[in-house]
Design a protein around this motif. Sequence first.
Motif, PDB file in Angstrom:
ATOM      1  N   PRO A 295      14.017  24.945 -16.458  1.00 39.33           N
ATOM      2  CA  PRO A 295      14.674  23.933 -15.624  1.00 39.33           C
ATOM      3  C   PRO A 295      13.773  22.753 -15.282  1.00 39.33           C
ATOM      4  CG  PRO A 295      14.181  25.910 -14.354  1.00 39.33           C
ATOM      5  CD  PRO A 295      13.910  26.236 -15.772  1.00 39.33           C
ATOM      6  N   ILE A 296      12.455  22.924 -15.353  1.00 38.58           N
ATOM      7  CA  ILE A 296      11.523  21.800 -15.195  1.00 38.58           C
ATOM      8  C   ILE A 296      10.488  21.878 -16.306  1.00 38.58           C
ATOM      9  CG2 ILE A 296      11.789  21.572 -12.696  1.00 38.58           C
ATOM     10  CD1 ILE A 296       9.103  23.034 -12.408  1.00 38.58           C
ATOM     11  N   ASP A 297       9.899  20.743 -16.614  1.00 38.76           N
ATOM     12  CA  ASP A 297       8.861  20.682 -17.635  1.00 38.76           C
ATOM     13  C   ASP A 297       7.498  20.675 -16.958  1.00 38.76           C
ATOM     14  OD1 ASP A 297      10.766  20.531 -19.689  1.00 38.76           O
ATOM     15  OD2 ASP A 297      10.974  18.363 -19.397  1.00 38.76           O
ATOM     16  N   SER A 318       6.820  18.930 -11.342  1.00 36.68           N
ATOM     17  CA  SER A 318       7.824  18.103 -10.670  1.00 36.68           C
ATOM     18  C   SER A 318       9.043  17.981 -11.562  1.00 36.68           C
ATOM     19  CB  SER A 318       7.258  16.712 -10.358  1.00 36.68           C
ATOM     20  OG  SER A 318       7.131  15.951 -11.541  1.00 36.68           O
ATOM     21  N   THR A 319      10.096  17.386 -11.033  1.00 33.88           N
ATOM     22  CA  THR A 319      11.306  17.173 -11.822  1.00 33.88           C
ATOM     23  C   THR A 319      11.157  15.990 -12.777  1.00 33.88           C
ATOM     24  OG1 THR A 319      12.204  15.837 -10.011  1.00 33.88           O
ATOM     25  CG2 THR A 319      12.802  18.170 -10.056  1.00 33.88           C
ATOM     26  N   LYS A 320      10.052  15.278 -12.673  1.00 31.80           N
ATOM     27  CA  LYS A 320       9.806  14.152 -13.573  1.00 31.80           C
ATOM     28  C   LYS A 320       9.530  14.657 -14.983  1.00 31.80           C
ATOM     29  CE  LYS A 320       6.754  10.145 -14.206  1.00 31.80           C
ATOM     30  NZ  LYS A 320       5.586   9.400 -13.661  1.00 31.80           N
ATOM     31  N   LYS A 321      10.120  14.024 -15.966  1.00 34.25           N
ATOM     32  CA  LYS A 321       9.932  14.421 -17.350  1.00 34.25           C
ATOM     33  C   LYS A 321       8.530  14.042 -17.836  1.00 34.25           C
ATOM     34  CE  LYS A 321      14.066  16.060 -17.781  1.00 34.25           C
ATOM     35  NZ  LYS A 321      14.274  17.531 -17.923  1.00 34.25           N
ATOM     36  N   TRP A 342       6.665  25.526  -7.409  1.00 38.00           N
ATOM     37  CA  TRP A 342       7.958  26.079  -7.791  1.00 38.00           C
ATOM     38  C   TRP A 342       7.824  27.549  -8.172  1.00 38.00           C
ATOM     39  CZ3 TRP A 342      12.091  22.521  -7.866  1.00 38.00           C
ATOM     40  CH2 TRP A 342      11.715  21.170  -7.835  1.00 38.00           C
ATOM     41  N   LEU A 353      12.306  25.748  -5.249  1.00 39.71           N
ATOM     42  CA  LEU A 353      11.244  24.891  -4.731  1.00 39.71           C
ATOM     43  C   LEU A 353      10.585  25.591  -3.546  1.00 39.71           C
ATOM     44  CD1 LEU A 353       9.723  22.175  -4.637  1.00 39.71           C
ATOM     45  CD2 LEU A 353      11.537  21.322  -3.146  1.00 39.71           C
TER      46      LEU A 353
END
Length: 400
Positions: A295-297, A318-321, A342, A353
Amino acid sequence: MKRPLFIIIGAVIVLVLIGVWVYIVFFGQTTTNQDTYANLGIGDTTDPSYVAPSENGEEKTPVIDVATNQRLRQLTTRPVAGYREVKTDSTETVLLYYTEKGTGHIYSIDLQSGEEKRVSATTIPLSYRSTITPNGLFTLVQSNNGTNARFTLGTISTTSDILITEPIDEKIIAFTSTLDNKFLYAVKTNNSVIAKEFNPVSKTIKDLFTVPFREAAIVWGNTATSSHLFYPKASAELEGFVYQVKNSKSTRLPIDGYGVSVYGTDTSLIYSKKVTNAYKSYLFSTTTPEAIESPIDIIPEKCATLPESVTVVLCAGSTKKLDGTMPDSWYKGIVPLVDDLWSINTTTGTLELLSAVTNETGRQIDISNLLFNHNGSRLYFTDSSSHNLWLFELTSLNNQ
């Protein structure tokens, strides 16, 4: 101009200069005797890691702030090379030991009282990375980095602040301490890497497995008999693959791609690789045939496995790609990351989170070197920029 006139003018100028110099030296000092310095605009240059000496010349014992009881808090202002929560025979108190980067001095922190003490005052110059056994009796310290790296075995005294040291004359590329108070390290040879177990009490060495290439990254298990992972050092420009070692037998896993890096246990893993112009993460279980997208990278080196759990991994990200220059740009320090904490279930792919780190601290932290204590109630990590040590107290994850 006539020569005599030229000489007279020159003599007058010399006398005037001498008179000015005499006046400045003997009569020019102000009565306030205040020193004046140029304001260079560089701000406060106070070293926060400095501890003022006491009147008898000994170092004052600082106290860590534990009164606020914040679940996420900074533990050191000193840069840290390595750390481990330990329990010694001399006390029932569980302490955190850490090694100061640069000096190699070892300190202990009592997380109940907040008291910090220096355990070892023996200097190991250019200390860069270290690990400490859970019983607090031995440490392995790397000085310098790269081809100039040197390694020192230290025996921590229980009666003095003198560290008994001896060199380890091998080309070590990776090392860790184990739950049974031993060391695992990997040594580079002409065409391979050999992983070894070292007993600091008996000084015996045992070969564990061989990596069939030289530029290797290793994910160590908790003990020599645990499963281990190894893969070529990750680069977005090079194709990689992953092997798992169990009972000294290496098996290639169905994980490959450019920039591959991995973290996990013997049954569940999280890995990342370059896909087109992005760096994407996946969850893999040895019990299922296919990987699922995370779900996140994240960069898997920013993860730690929750003790006594085969599915829950705690990662910084973080949710930032992440773009296709990863992980190289992070390794080189070109692109610092701003992380939160996370919890990822590698079987179901569920994400939770745990801490919005920037919101909780008011600081942007590039988290690295995550390490749980023995029961998973506390997570330690460092800030990649300052190398300060941080603590995160966990509650809800312990029963998963």
